[in-house]
Design a protein around this motif. Sequence first.
Motif, mmCIF file in Angstrom:
data_model
loop_
_atom_site.group_PDB
_atom_site.id
_atom_site.type_symbol
_atom_site.label_atom_id
_atom_site.label_comp_id
_atom_site.label_asym_id
_atom_site.label_seq_id
_atom_site.Cartn_x
_atom_site.Cartn_y
_atom_site.Cartn_z
ATOM 1 N N ARG A 1 5.859 -42.438 0.760
ATOM 2 C CA ARG A 1 4.497 -42.865 0.439
ATOM 3 C C ARG A 1 3.650 -41.675 -0.029
ATOM 4 O O ARG A 1 2.813 -41.819 -0.928
ATOM 5 N N VAL A 2 3.858 -40.512 0.569
ATOM 6 C CA VAL A 2 3.137 -39.322 0.116
ATOM 7 C C VAL A 2 3.470 -39.039 -1.348
ATOM 8 O O VAL A 2 2.584 -38.796 -2.175
ATOM 9 N N ALA A 3 4.765 -39.076 -1.683
ATOM 10 C CA ALA A 3 5.199 -38.802 -3.060
ATOM 11 C C ALA A 3 4.641 -39.836 -4.031
ATOM 12 O O ALA A 3 4.150 -39.488 -5.118
ATOM 13 N N GLU A 4 4.709 -41.113 -3.660
ATOM 14 C CA GLU A 4 4.246 -42.184 -4.548
ATOM 15 C C GLU A 4 2.739 -42.097 -4.785
ATOM 16 O O GLU A 4 2.264 -42.227 -5.925
ATOM 17 N N ARG A 5 1.980 -41.900 -3.711
ATOM 18 C CA ARG A 5 0.520 -41.877 -3.844
ATOM 19 C C ARG A 5 0.065 -40.668 -4.661
ATOM 20 O O ARG A 5 -0.831 -40.779 -5.502
#
Length: 391
Positions: free
Chosen positions: A91-95
Amino acid sequence: MKIDLFNEIQNPRPRLDGHEQRRFREAIEQAKLADELGYGCWWQVEHHGADEFSLSSAPELLLAAISQQTSRIRLGHSAVLSPGKFNHPIRVAERAATLDHLSGGRVELGLTRSTSPEWRLFDVDPDGVRSQTQETFEMLPGMWTSERFSHQGTHYRVDDVPISPKPLQRPHPPLWQAAASPGSFEEAGKRGVGVLGTTMWESLDRAGRMIDLYRAAADSCAEPVGAFVNNQVGFFTFVHCAETDEQAMLDGAAAAAAWYTVTALNFFEAADAFVENLAREQQLLTKPDGGGLTGDFLRGEANDAPTEAKLLIGRILQGEKVSDDEVFTVLSAQESLIVGSPDTCRRKLKAYADLGIDRMMCLQQMGNIGHEEVMESIRLVGGLIPDFDRG
């Protein structure tokens, strides 16, 4: 030295109806003004359960909103809480990649372990936070640069999955680590990521030695967690500029900085953290190798006395009523409180620039300083940017 803004969205009492909506609108207005004036980066924190101290529990949403109202200022997470129960690495990478596209490639991404109150709130095991942070640092560049991503680690397992979108910046946005102790400054350097120094009331001498500690570690980093070594130092401090030194005092800037400090120490349960850090530092000194660079740092400051600011804050924490005049007199004498006229602020900012800091993270929205006073401070400090940022 870039002049940046560091923001918590502070929301102290007393409050009027609609106070939360007003704080968010004010933050966006401040970011738009900073963008127009040429500030380098808007750094947004992540905190949970922080009450008056911070409304910034969803920084990715605020940064997305700011991205649509600005065109030049970079947008920094300072920093994402990295244990997986807060934010899973995927989620960190996607956001971050999504924000990079929305902003036209302006993202700076910092990570941090967080502290005890937030660990309890999210049922995070403190014993795993260091290794989870390391694993997230290691995973992010691969997720951003590989068509399909696999990872088999201590905390996370991913089997041949396409993580998308990829960030607009290539190979990926710069990585940073929030740091408040000599050990974490060295840790950031060893990882090859930028350091976001979030210490309070440090003397210039100690700040300079912490920067030297980081540089030595970063210079020797042969295997950064990212695709490149981001050898940069960001440093946080309190800033408020008014037409005169007297007006800065009347604006309540020193009292706001004291309020921020006391509220932060209470929120972060700093007494417990201090004891833990002290014990950890003593363990470093007794290691066979002497504790490495951090051990050398600690031996070098064995006889340092606490700053007058720290002594004053200690009195306030113990319940003593200290007059606004004394607060201003003591705190304004500290290098780490940049409060006063443009000439005063220029002189104090130059002292930090002389330390070799790359990004000065100026906290201007703090305590009960009014929005118009904050906007005026942003304008006046913005007028000083050409004196420091000649790039």
